[in-house]
Design an enzyme around this catalytic site. Structure first.
Site, short mmCIF file in Angstrom:
data_model
loop_
_atom_site.label_atom_id
_atom_site.label_comp_id
_atom_site.label_asym_id
_atom_site.label_seq_id
_atom_site.Cartn_x
_atom_site.Cartn_y
_atom_site.Cartn_z
CB CYS A 1 -0.93 0.00 1.21
SG CYS A 1 -2.13 -1.35 1.21
CG ASP B 1 -23.81 8.54 -12.96
OD1 ASP B 1 -22.76 8.26 -12.33
OD2 ASP B 1 -24.25 7.81 -13.87
#
Length: 219
Positions: free
Chosen positions: A45, A139
């Site tokens: 990570c 959206d």
């Protein structure tokens, strides 16, 4: 918290390294990339967060906001950012969410609803499934969800390629073939009839089979 319409990215309020947010308001009219991590100070990570920081300009050009999530608190994220700067050459230049109560991880189905405990009592292995990339449109709908194992770093060139395809196909009634890259030929969407396609593409198209209609990428 009940799961919302699976097409819609669940909204939430959270603390981040850049202050509190409400997710849908933070996205606004942009696209967003939400990428999650099982624990701070984990090696794979660390490389991913640094890579994204270096690539931020590419996402900016595409109108895509970046936001990370890790189950540890925001105070730990800030300490981790210094390690990322030291080892990767650049610190995160986008917000990181603290999900210490695992609320958002559960909301996005990265952890089972029955998961208990908080960040301090869980290891990275406990949270191994919190390694997902979500691409979210203006959206507020999830356009892609891609989960990675802990031992495989994410390919952000591929994620940028997917964003290019999503943004192109949102604007034009086309689809992109396997391994497509910017500037390459595309496929007329199946929802477009041949008669309609003739008005959109008066120059015609290549058609190795009736259901495959190949045209240059629209501008």
């Amino acid at each position: 918290m009940p799961r919302q319409n699976p097409e819609v990215a669940p909204d939430f309020e959270a603390e981040t390294t850049e202050g509190p947010i409400r997710f849908h308001d933070w996205i606004g009219s942009s696209w967003a990339l939400l990428f999650s991590h099982p624990k701070d100070f984990t090696p794979v990570c660390t490389t991913e967060l640094g890579t994204l920081a270096r690539l931020k300009g590419e996402f900016d050009k595409r109108g895509v906001k970046l936001i990370g999530l890790s189950v540890d608190p925001v105070t730990k994220h800030s300490l981790w950012a210094e390690d990322i700067r030291e080892t990767q050459g650049v610190a995160p230049n986008y917000p990181l969410i603290g999900d210490t109560d695992l609320k958002i991880s559960k909301l996005y189905n990265m952890l089972p609803e029955s998961t208990s405990g908080d960040a301090n009592s869980r290891t990275a292995a406990d949270n191994a499934t919190v390694r997902t990339v979500f691409i979210i449109g203006p959206d507020k709908k999830i356009k892609l969800a891609l989960a990675y194992p802990m031992t495989t770093g994410r390919n952000f060139d591929e994620i940028i390629r997917v964003i290019d395809s999503l943004q192109l196909t949102a604007k034009h009634r086309v689809a992109t073939p396997a391994n497509w890259k910017q500037g390459e030929d595309v496929i007329i969407a199946g929802s477009v009839s041949d008669d309609e396609a003739k008005t959109i593409y008066p120059q015609g198209w290549k058609s190795p089979k009736p259901y495959i209609r190949i045209v240059p990428q629209p501008k």
